[in-house]
Each structure stands twice: as structure tokens, then as C-alpha cells.
Design a protein around this motif. Structure first.
Motif, short mmCIF file in Angstrom:
data_model
loop_
_atom_site.label_atom_id
_atom_site.label_comp_id
_atom_site.label_asym_id
_atom_site.label_seq_id
_atom_site.Cartn_x
_atom_site.Cartn_y
_atom_site.Cartn_z
N GLY A 120 47.09 38.21 39.81
CA GLY A 120 46.40 38.08 41.09
C GLY A 120 45.28 39.07 41.27
O GLY A 120 44.87 39.38 42.38
N CYS A 121 44.79 39.60 40.16
CA CYS A 121 43.73 40.59 40.26
C CYS A 121 42.35 39.94 40.32
O CYS A 121 42.06 39.01 39.57
CB CYS A 121 43.74 41.52 39.06
SG CYS A 121 45.15 42.62 39.02
N GLU A 122 41.52 40.45 41.20
CA GLU A 122 40.11 40.08 41.18
C GLU A 122 39.45 40.75 39.98
O GLU A 122 38.73 40.13 39.21
CB GLU A 122 39.45 40.50 42.50
CG GLU A 122 38.01 40.13 42.62
CD GLU A 122 37.78 38.64 42.83
OE1 GLU A 122 36.62 38.25 42.92
OE2 GLU A 122 38.75 37.86 42.93
N GLU A 123 39.71 42.03 39.85
CA GLU A 123 39.36 42.75 38.63
C GLU A 123 40.64 43.39 38.12
O GLU A 123 41.32 44.09 38.86
CB GLU A 123 38.31 43.82 38.88
CG GLU A 123 36.93 43.27 39.19
CD GLU A 123 35.85 44.33 39.08
OE1 GLU A 123 34.80 44.03 38.52
OE2 GLU A 123 36.07 45.46 39.55
N GLY A 124 40.98 43.17 36.89
CA GLY A 124 42.26 43.67 36.39
C GLY A 124 42.30 43.72 34.90
O GLY A 124 41.29 43.95 34.24
N PRO A 125 43.47 43.47 34.31
CA PRO A 125 43.62 43.60 32.87
C PRO A 125 42.78 42.62 32.07
O PRO A 125 42.43 42.90 30.93
CB PRO A 125 45.12 43.35 32.64
CG PRO A 125 45.60 42.65 33.87
CD PRO A 125 44.74 43.15 34.98
N ASP A 126 42.46 41.47 32.69
CA ASP A 126 41.73 40.46 31.93
C ASP A 126 40.59 39.85 32.72
O ASP A 126 40.20 38.71 32.48
CB ASP A 126 42.68 39.37 31.45
CG ASP A 126 43.45 38.73 32.60
OD1 ASP A 126 43.20 39.11 33.77
OD2 ASP A 126 44.29 37.87 32.34
N SER A 127 40.05 40.61 33.68
CA SER A 127 38.90 40.10 34.43
C SER A 127 38.06 41.26 34.95
O SER A 127 38.56 42.37 35.20
CB SER A 127 39.34 39.21 35.59
OG SER A 127 40.14 39.95 36.49
N ILE A 128 36.77 40.99 35.09
CA ILE A 128 35.83 41.98 35.60
C ILE A 128 34.69 41.20 36.24
O ILE A 128 34.43 40.06 35.87
CB ILE A 128 35.35 42.90 34.46
CG1 ILE A 128 34.65 44.14 35.00
CG2 ILE A 128 34.45 42.14 33.48
CD1 ILE A 128 34.40 45.20 33.93
N SER A 129 34.01 41.80 37.20
CA SER A 129 32.96 41.05 37.88
C SER A 129 31.76 40.83 36.98
O SER A 129 31.44 41.63 36.11
CB SER A 129 32.55 41.77 39.16
OG SER A 129 31.91 42.98 38.86
#
Ligand code: CA
Ligand code: CA
Ligand code: CA
Ligand code: CA
Length: 496
Positions: free
Chosen positions: A231-240
Motif C-alpha cells: 500500500g505504499c505510494e513510495e516504498g520498496p518497489d515504487s518511487i515517484s
């Protein structure tokens, strides 16, 4: 570019076979091993040498070229170095229509808009990762006969970056999904940090978090959903994103490469983002131009003042017409230790005017061999001799006290010895790269005019010497000279 634990070709001396040969027969036996026939210059980085011959190889992006009747499908031209430098005969053109390359030419894909170099499988030959938009990226693998194969990296087709981000001595790969601008807020995009080595089937040793847990950001007030890694917006596998460009180097001297990127910052604006390498993912930090309007300046990373920390150089943008040099330190770059300059810098030839695009391209590496990285700047909007936007480029030397302006050089197409004739709107200097294509110990410059011959584009190469750049033996070529699609190709839009 300068990277943590920078490996040069002579690092291959460390291999048991090479060491044994040296003990037994000295350098005269070198050629018998299949290793490079000549001892390579310390100015040729492994990642720049796809065929292991000790000469850096140049990659030229032509993202708007028509390929197989598909407009803006794009290709890259790989130009192999030699003792005589580059030759239009010694090249490889790579597109989605090339045998061995997965996928097929697709309109507007702009294959080769961005790419990165790194020895991903650790065999001593540089490999090339070519971004291809929504279709993902393609890895081509270095070998004694040059780049071969084509491994698909589905899902990640924007601004890939190679470097040793976790500091274990092996080249890692930071991967980012293709994304497009979406309104007020920067969209979250899939990203991955692949721990090297990466196998030729496209499998990393491990997948690390792209961001350190301290940086994870989720929806809601307390980010609770993100604590578990979902549920991350930016997290282990996502970034803006989206991301237009990136450069790697070690700005805090911890032996882990860091990345400076130009990213969407929301509300129609773009700016820089510094990602500091770490064993458990990147942490965000500061770089010049953190909010800077719509233009994309050049960015480069290298040790301009020779203190062991790579420095970040960001060209002029909408908010600052000045080039900014953020000197690295144990805590990375800071605004307090950032110095800026424009064409009024003493020793810098040229007049500072509105719209010059000073630093629209930036490359940072050592040309004259004194150990200080020098700053190459494209100035594609430079006017002279009543020619608007004819363009020029400059080399500003580094020193123990950083850039001073002393010894700066400026070239344009009417400089004696530079091939071609300056014309209005050429935008000479739209892209730059520094690499030692003739292996003499001095990095040479490649510089592009993407508006040469309408929008076909062309590339010039000037040689580096102990006193800077020279026009002696300067070379220029366009897409037609390498038997590649030319019409509106923007040949040279990206150089590395
Ligand atoms: Ca080579
Ligand atoms: Ca670092
Ligand atoms: Ca430094
Ligand atoms: Ca230098």
C-alpha cells in the motif's frame, strides 16, 4: 561520470589467469590470453568498453528516428573506439528491428531516449541497457566481439541507471517504469533495485528495496499501511516519476554509488532528486535545482576538486540560468557548499544572454589527466556572429579549489578546425559525453547538434590532450554516415 570503486580495464590484472601470465611471461604474453592486446589507459572505464579492447565506446541515441516505417520508434548507434578514435565503419545500429533484440519497432516508443552502461554480469566487458518506454528495456551484453544478444527487462523502460549502489563491488541496476506526467502530483511508478551481478537471462542476484524503509510513504495519515511494505505510494518497489535523466557517482564517499535524477515534481514543474545508495535501498537527499520549472538542464557527477567526494553539476534551468556545482562531502552535497557560475566567469569566453541554455548538457570527467574532473557544458542557445541559437560548448577545468574559469575553452562550428559551418538554429551543444575513445589517457568529447540538417542531428568528436581539448583530428558524422535512418532522427539527442 565517476563511480564508486571505479574499475578500469587494468582491473583485469587481478584475475588469476592474467596474474599468472604476467608472472610467467610479462606483458609480451598478454595478447595470448585473449585479454586486451594492449595495456589500457586509466581513463577507460570498464562500463564504457563493450569489447574489452581498451578503447571507450560511444553510444548515440536517435529516439525520434523512423524505423521499419514506424515514426519515432528510435534506435541507438554504438561507435567502437580504436587507437585512431571513432570510425563511421566501426559501429552497430540497434533498434527493435535488429535481429536478437526482443520486441518490434513501435511508433512513438522512442527506443534509446535514455540508456545506461555497466558491467552487469561482471565479466569485464561493459554492458548496455537501452530504455524502450512502455515496452521495457533491453540489455545488450559486452564481449570480445562487441555487444551481442538482447535480454528483455519488461516493465522498466525509463532512465535505467547502473552503479554499485550497495557498495559490494558488483554493479547493480536501478530500474524505473515508464510513466507520463499526470497533473498536480507526481505519479507513483514501479521501480526496482537489482543487486548485481545480473545474469544474461535478466535475473539479478537479489531484488533490493528501491527505497530505504525510512523513505517509504503511503496513503493516509499515519502511513500505517506502508509499514508492512504494501500500500505504499513510495516504498520498496515504487518511487515517484516520470524521470527524464540520471547520473551516478559517489557524492558522500561511502563507497556506494548515488544517483541524481531530473524528475517530475508536480504542478507542471520538474526538478532534481538525489538518491543516496545504501545496503537497504536509497535514501533521498538534496541536489541543486530541486524545484526548477519545465526545462531539463544537463546533470553530471564527478570529482571536480579532487577531494574524494564526487560533485554534482547541474546546468541552468528555468529558475537559474547559472551552472551550479554542489561539492560532495561525507554528508553529500548541500546548498551551503554549492557554487554557481555563468559565462561572466573570468576566463570563460562568451556573452551571457537570455536563452543561451548554458549547461543544457553537462558531462563531468577528467580530460587533461590531472586527476580533477573537468566540466563540459553544452550551450545550444548561444548566439554569435548574428546567428541565433547556433550553439557552442565549453570545457571548464577542475582544480584543487574546484572550478575557477582559468583554462576554460569554448568551441562552436565556426571555430577553426571544427568541421561544419555554424547556422542559425543548429543548437550545437545539445548533448555531450566525455570518454576516451582513442585510449591515450585523455578523455575526448562527443557533442551533438540535434537540429543539424533539419532535425536529423549529427555528432562531433574532439580529442582530449594534457592541455584540454583540441580540434586536431576532429571528426563529425551524421546518421547517414553510419547507414542509419536519418530523417528527423534527433541523432545525438542522448550521448554516453
Ligand atoms: Ca572498446
Ligand atoms: Ca554514496
Ligand atoms: Ca569533490
Ligand atoms: Ca582535469
Amino acid at each position: 561520470m565517476s563511480r564508486a570503486g571505479r574499475r578500469i580495464r587494468t582491473a583485469r590484472l587481478g584475475s588469476p589467469l592474467a596474474a599468472a601470465v604476467l608472472l610467467a611471461g610479462g606483458l609480451s604474453a598478454w595478447a595470448l590470453t585473449g585479454a586486451p592486446a594492449q595495456a589500457a589507459a586509466a581513463s577507460v572505464d570498464v562500463e564504457d568498453d563493450f569489447n574489452g579492447d581498451g578503447y571507450a565506446d560511444l553510444v548515440i541515441g536517435a529516439p525520434n528516428a523512423t524505423v521499419s516505417d514506424k515514426a519515432k520508434a528510435g534506435y541507438v548507434a554504438v561507435m567502437y573506439g580504436s587507437a585512431d578514435g571513432l570510425s563511421t565503419a566501426n559501429k552497430k545500429i540497434v533498434s527493435r528491428s535488429t535481429s536478437g533484440i526482443p520486441g518490434s519497432a513501435t511508433a512513438n516508443e522512442r527506443f534509446g531516449l535514455t540508456f545506461t552502461k555497466g558491467d552487469l554480469d561482471g565479466d569485464g566487458y561493459g554492458d548496455l541497457v537501452i530504455a524502450g518506454g512502455a515496452a521495457g528495456s533491453v540489455v545488450m551484453w559486452g564481449s570480445a566481439s562487441g555487444l551481442t544478444g538482447g535480454t528483455n527487462l519488461a516493465g522498466y523502460g525509463q532512465a535505467p541507471q547502473a552503479g554499485d549502489f550497495d557498495g559490494d563491488g558488483k554493479t547493480d541496476l536501478a530500474l524505473f517504469a515508464h510513466s507520463t506526467v499526470a497533473g498536480d502530483d507526481p505519479p507513483s511508478a514501479k521501480a526496482a533495485l537489482w543487486k548485481g551481478p545480473v545474469s544474461r537471462t535478466g535475473t539479478p542476484a537479489a531484488v533490493l528495496n528501491i527505497l530505504d524503509k525510512s523513505e517509504w510513504w503511503g496513503y493516509g495519515e499515519d502511513d500505517a499501511s506502508c509499514a508492512t511494505g504494501s500500500g505504499c505510494e513510495e516504498g520498496p518497489d515504487s518511487i515517484s516519476g516520470p524521470i527524464r535523466s540520471g547520473e551516478a557517482g559517489d557524492v558522500n564517499g561511502d563507497g556506494k554509488d548515488d544517483i541524481v535524477q531530473w524528475v517530475y515534481t508536480g504542478d507542471g514543474t520538474w526538478g532534481s532528486r538525489m538518491l543516496l545508495g545504501g545496503a537497504s535501498g536509497f535514501t533521498k537527499s538534496w541536489a541543486p535545482g530541486d524545484t526548477a520549472g519545465g526545462a531539463t538542464p544537463g546533470m553530471g557527477v564527478g570529482d571536480v576538486n579532487g577531494d574524494g567526494y564526487d560533485d554534482v553539476v547541474v546546468g541552468g534551468d528555468d529558475w537559474s540560468g547559472k551552472v551550479r556545482v554542489a561539492y560532495g562531502s561525507a554528508s553529500g552535497p548541500s546548498s551551503a557548499n554549492t557554487k554557481s557560475f555563468d559565462q561572466s566567469l573570468p576566463g570563460f569566453y562568451g556573452a551571457e544572454e537570455e536563452g543561451d541554455g548554458l549547461g543544457a548538457a553537462v558531462s563531468v570527467d577528467d580530460v587533461n589527466g590531472d586527476g580533477y574532473a573537468d566540466i563540459a557544458l553544452g550551450i545550444p542557445g548561444e548566439d554569435f556572429s548574428a546567428l541565433t541559437d547556433a550553439g557552442s560548448f565549453a570545457l571548464v577545468p577542475g582544480s584543487a579549489s574546484g572550478f575557477t574559469g582559468t583554462g576554460s575553452q569554448v568551441f562552436h562550428q565556426n571555430t577553426e578546425g571544427v568541421p561544419g559551418v555554424a547556422e542559425t538554429g543548429d543548437k550545437f551543444g545539445a548533448a555531450t559525453a566525455l570518454l576516451d575513445v582513442n585510449g591515450d589517457g585523455h578523455r575526448d568529447i562527443a557533442v551533438a547538434s540535434t537540429a543539424e540538417n533539419s532535425d536529423n542531428g549529427a555528432v562531433w568528436v574532439l580529442r582530449g590532450t594534457s592541455t584540454g581539448l583540441t580540434t586536431t583530428s576532429a571528426l563529425a558524422f551524421g546518421p547517414g554516415d553510419v547507414s542509419a535512418p536519418a530523417t528527423d532522427a534527433l541523432f545525438g539527442y542522448t550521448l554516453r
